[in-house]
Design an enzyme around this catalytic site. Structure first.
Site, PDB file in Angstrom:
ATOM      1  CG  ASN A  35      -0.334   8.319   2.899  1.00  0.00           C
ATOM      2  OD1 ASN A  35      -1.226   7.583   1.970  1.00  0.00           O
ATOM      3  ND2 ASN A  35       0.227   9.650   2.355  1.00  0.00           N
TER       4      ASN A  35
ATOM      5  N   PRO B  57      -7.094   7.623  -4.499  1.00  0.00           N
ATOM      6  CG  PRO B  57      -7.175   5.854  -5.392  1.00  0.00           C
ATOM      7  CD  PRO B  57      -6.458   6.862  -5.213  1.00  0.00           C
TER       8      PRO B  57
ATOM      9  CG  ASP C 165      -8.184 -12.065   0.871  1.00  0.00           C
ATOM     10  OD1 ASP C 165      -8.007 -11.917   1.962  1.00  0.00           O
ATOM     11  OD2 ASP C 165      -7.980 -12.715  -0.071  1.00  0.00           O
TER      12      ASP C 165
ATOM     13  CG  ASP D 168       8.204  11.490  -5.387  1.00  0.00           C
ATOM     14  OD1 ASP D 168       7.422  10.241  -5.127  1.00  0.00           O
ATOM     15  OD2 ASP D 168       8.603  12.741  -5.364  1.00  0.00           O
TER      16      ASP D 168
ATOM     17  CB  SER E  96       7.067  12.596  -2.014  1.00  0.00           C
ATOM     18  OG  SER E  96       6.158  11.367  -3.327  1.00  0.00           O
TER      19      SER E  96
ATOM     20  CG  HIS F  37      -7.950  -4.095  -1.734  1.00  0.00           C
ATOM     21  ND1 HIS F  37      -8.742  -2.977  -2.464  1.00  0.00           N
ATOM     22  CD2 HIS F  37      -6.501  -3.391  -0.858  1.00  0.00           C
ATOM     23  CE1 HIS F  37      -8.686  -1.771  -1.982  1.00  0.00           C
ATOM     24  NE2 HIS F  37      -7.192  -1.433  -0.783  1.00  0.00           N
TER      25      HIS F  37
ATOM     26  NE  ARG G  13      -4.051   2.179   1.821  1.00  0.00           N
ATOM     27  CZ  ARG G  13      -4.090   2.603   3.753  1.00  0.00           C
ATOM     28  NH1 ARG G  13      -3.547   2.419   4.033  1.00  0.00           N
ATOM     29  NH2 ARG G  13      -4.408   3.722   3.107  1.00  0.00           N
TER      30      ARG G  13
ATOM     31  N   GLY H 197       4.094  10.819  -8.600  1.00  0.00           N
ATOM     32  CA  GLY H 197       4.724   9.796  -9.262  1.00  0.00           C
ATOM     33  C   GLY H 197       5.760   8.911  -8.105  1.00  0.00           C
TER      34      GLY H 197
ATOM     35  CG  HIS I 189      -1.335   5.072  -0.170  1.00  0.00           C
ATOM     36  ND1 HIS I 189      -2.198   5.960   0.438  1.00  0.00           N
ATOM     37  CD2 HIS I 189      -2.567   4.635  -0.601  1.00  0.00           C
ATOM     38  CE1 HIS I 189      -2.972   5.323   0.543  1.00  0.00           C
ATOM     39  NE2 HIS I 189      -3.182   4.437  -0.426  1.00  0.00           N
ATOM     40  CG  ASP I 190       6.365   7.034  -3.332  1.00  0.00           C
ATOM     41  OD1 ASP I 190       6.517   8.232  -2.962  1.00  0.00           O
ATOM     42  OD2 ASP I 190       7.371   6.171  -3.734  1.00  0.00           O
TER      43      ASP I 190
HETATM   44  C1  HEM Z   1      -8.858   0.997  -6.176  1.00  0.00           C
HETATM   45  C2  HEM Z   1      -8.221   2.718  -5.235  1.00  0.00           C
HETATM   46  C3  HEM Z   1      -7.948   2.173  -4.170  1.00  0.00           C
HETATM   47  C4  HEM Z   1      -8.460   2.760  -2.986  1.00  0.00           C
HETATM   48  C5  HEM Z   1      -9.758   3.392  -3.295  1.00  0.00           C
HETATM   49  C6  HEM Z   1      -8.219   1.906  -1.240  1.00  0.00           C
HETATM   50  C7  HEM Z   1      -8.485   2.140  -0.358  1.00  0.00           C
HETATM   51  C8  HEM Z   1      -7.515   1.077   0.199  1.00  0.00           C
HETATM   52  C9  HEM Z   1      -8.539   1.604   2.381  1.00  0.00           C
HETATM   53  C10 HEM Z   1      -9.303   2.640   2.288  1.00  0.00           C
HETATM   54  C11 HEM Z   1      -7.783   1.036   2.559  1.00  0.00           C
HETATM   55  C12 HEM Z   1      -7.757   0.239   3.786  1.00  0.00           C
HETATM   56  C13 HEM Z   1      -7.009   1.251   5.032  1.00  0.00           C
HETATM   57  C14 HEM Z   1      -7.369   1.852   7.004  1.00  0.00           C
HETATM   58  O1  HEM Z   1      -8.318   2.198   6.882  1.00  0.00           O
HETATM   59  O2  HEM Z   1      -6.237   1.026   7.317  1.00  0.00           O
HETATM   60  C15 HEM Z   1      -6.981   0.478   2.029  1.00  0.00           C
HETATM   61  C16 HEM Z   1      -5.696  -0.981   2.412  1.00  0.00           C
HETATM   62  C17 HEM Z   1      -5.184  -1.541   1.660  1.00  0.00           C
HETATM   63  N1  HEM Z   1      -4.714  -1.330   0.519  1.00  0.00           N
HETATM   64 FE1  HEM Z   1      -5.888  -0.629  -0.939  1.00  0.00          FE
HETATM   65  N2  HEM Z   1      -6.936   1.559  -2.297  1.00  0.00           N
HETATM   66  C18 HEM Z   1      -7.286   0.940  -3.660  1.00  0.00           C
HETATM   67  C19 HEM Z   1      -6.198   0.361  -4.417  1.00  0.00           C
HETATM   68  C20 HEM Z   1      -5.213  -0.362  -4.209  1.00  0.00           C
HETATM   69  C21 HEM Z   1      -3.816   0.080  -4.703  1.00  0.00           C
HETATM   70  C22 HEM Z   1      -3.993   0.037  -6.106  1.00  0.00           C
HETATM   71  C23 HEM Z   1      -3.015  -1.542  -3.793  1.00  0.00           C
HETATM   72  C24 HEM Z   1      -2.297  -2.089  -4.321  1.00  0.00           C
HETATM   73  C25 HEM Z   1      -1.208  -2.988  -5.303  1.00  0.00           C
HETATM   74  C26 HEM Z   1      -3.516  -1.996  -2.238  1.00  0.00           C
HETATM   75  C27 HEM Z   1      -3.395  -1.894  -1.341  1.00  0.00           C
HETATM   76  C28 HEM Z   1      -3.984  -2.279  -0.263  1.00  0.00           C
HETATM   77  C29 HEM Z   1      -3.612  -2.783   0.573  1.00  0.00           C
HETATM   78  C30 HEM Z   1      -2.056  -4.027   0.562  1.00  0.00           C
HETATM   79  C31 HEM Z   1      -4.477  -2.390   2.074  1.00  0.00           C
HETATM   80  C32 HEM Z   1      -3.406  -2.991   3.752  1.00  0.00           C
HETATM   81  C33 HEM Z   1      -2.875  -2.224   3.962  1.00  0.00           C
HETATM   82  C34 HEM Z   1      -2.850  -2.578   5.243  1.00  0.00           C
HETATM   83  O3  HEM Z   1      -3.256  -3.664   6.133  1.00  0.00           O
HETATM   84  O4  HEM Z   1      -1.778  -1.978   6.299  1.00  0.00           O
HETATM   85  N3  HEM Z   1      -5.147  -0.586  -2.890  1.00  0.00           N
HETATM   86  N4  HEM Z   1      -6.702   0.884   0.774  1.00  0.00           N
END
Ligand code: HEM
Length: 316
Positions: free
Chosen positions: A89, A156, A239, A69, A71, A186, A57, A67, A61-62
């Site tokens: 973040n 997003p 999941d 980088d 940051s 996810h 994640r 881009g 976010h980076d």
């Molecule tokens: C499509 C738009 C996306 C949205 C709106 C989104 C949103 C979120 C949110 C809200 C969380 C939970 C934060 C929290 O409450 O702690 C999360 C967790 C996570 N996201 Fe996304 N995400 C998106 C895309 C992605 C992408 C592209 C990746 C990586 C390729 C990703 C990987 C993850 C991972 C691995 C977690 C779990 C983090 C943890 O357990 O520390 N997400 N995401």
């Protein structure tokens, strides 16, 4: 006419100043960089199973802000609130793993490997070491010196619908196939209640709970996240096998068992729905698409990186 912000972001992605990345970038200058980083990630995840999700994640976010980088790794200063301290973040964690990896790499080859590359490699390792695919990471990113908490508004949100998601990804040169494949990230990790509260309480005038959620799954989410939840650490795994990188996220998504509205949104357009079914039915197809999209995402550049930071938390 294209909105200005759109033109600015597109010009980052396709910036002529962005150096081309290459797979053999450190072959002569730091041939052990990758194996050092892998070793650090492996050790960290043995002590803490939440590390891989955090690194994946963090890299996303980076890349989505200025881009890839590095940051996101910069600390706030007295004069500046950094990305790290922007609302989306606050829940990023495991920055210490990047610090450790960078320190080890610095001791082998000082001033050669960027923090942005260290993070891109650590994210790849996180996926591979969780049972997912591995791939050659193109390298040669430079570290940027600008990091602003306010810019995390450009990430997003979990409440986004399909057109908002499409726009957010398209602005960074990513297509709908990338959106679906990368949402498969996810398959790892955890969410706090606040990120999916909108689906389980006061969803709309007609329904208290998002009707697209499978009822007993919704009930279990409401159970861990009651309306006036006071437990800040409460939440749900993304999941049912949150430490394994697999296609179960997609299998659950089609059953109405996803966590975010943005996950469910992938079922609301024909193109994305078809891809979700494809990935639910074939882990192979998911892996192939994920690798392709990760390479694309991790190549997003604003052309703003200038240095090889020595300490990932502060500019040189
Ligand atoms: C499509 C738009 C996306 C949205 C709106 C989104 C949103 C979120 C949110 C809200 C969380 C939970 C934060 C929290 O409450 O702690 C999360 C967790 C996570 N996201 Fe996304 N995400 C998106 C895309 C992605 C992408 C592209 C990746 C990586 C390729 C990703 C990987 C993850 C991972 C691995 C977690 C779990 C983090 C943890 O357990 O520390 N997400 N995401």
């Amino acid at each position: 006419m294209l909105p200005l912000v759109f033109v600015v972001v597109l010009s980052w992605v396709f910036s002529p100043f962005a150096a081309a990345l290459s797979s053999d970038y450190y072959d002569h200058t730091c041939p052990k960089a990758e194996s050092i980083i892998t070793k650090v990630v492996k050790k960290a995840m043995m002590n803490d199973k939440t590390v891989p999700a955090a690194l994946l994640r963090m890299h996303f976010h980076d890349c989505f802000i200025r881009g890839c980088d590095g940051s996101v790794l910069l600390n706030s200063t007295a004069m500046n609130a950094a990305e790290k301290d922007g609302p989306p973040n606050i829940s990023l964690h495991a920055f210490y793993v990047i610090d450790l990896a960078k320190k080890e790499v610095e001791s082998q080859c000082p001033g050669v490997v960027s923090c942005a590359d260290t993070l891109a490699l650590a994210a790849r390792d996180a996926v591979a070491l969780s049972g997912g695919p591995s791939w050659n990471v193109p390298k040669g990113r430079k570290d940027g010196g600008i990091s602003k908490a306010g810019e995390t508004r450009q990430l997003p949100a979990p409440t986004f619908n399909i057109s908002q998601l499409q726009q957010s990804f398209f602005q960074r040169g990513l297509a709908l196939e990338d959106l679906v494949a990368l949402s498969g990230g996810h398959t790892l990790g955890f969410s706090h209640c606040s990120s999916f509260q909108n689906r389980i309480h006061n969803f709309g005038t007609a329904h208290d709970v998002d009707p697209s959620l499978q009822p007993s799954f919704a009930a279990s989410l409401r159970n861990v996240c009651p309306m006036h939840n006071k437990v800040r650490s409460a939440g749900a795994t993304l999941d049912s096998s949150a430490t394994a990188f697999d296609n179960i996220y997609f299998k659950l998504l089609v059953l109405g068992k996803s966590i975010f509205s943005s996950d469910e949104a992938l079922l609301t357009a024909t193109t994305t729905k078809t891809l979700v079914s494809k990935f639910a039915n074939s882990q192979e197809e998911f892996y192939t698409a994920f690798v392709k999209s990760m390479i694309k995402m991790s190549s997003i550049s604003s052309g703003g990186g200038q240095e090889i930071r020595l300490n990932c938390r502060v500019v040189n």
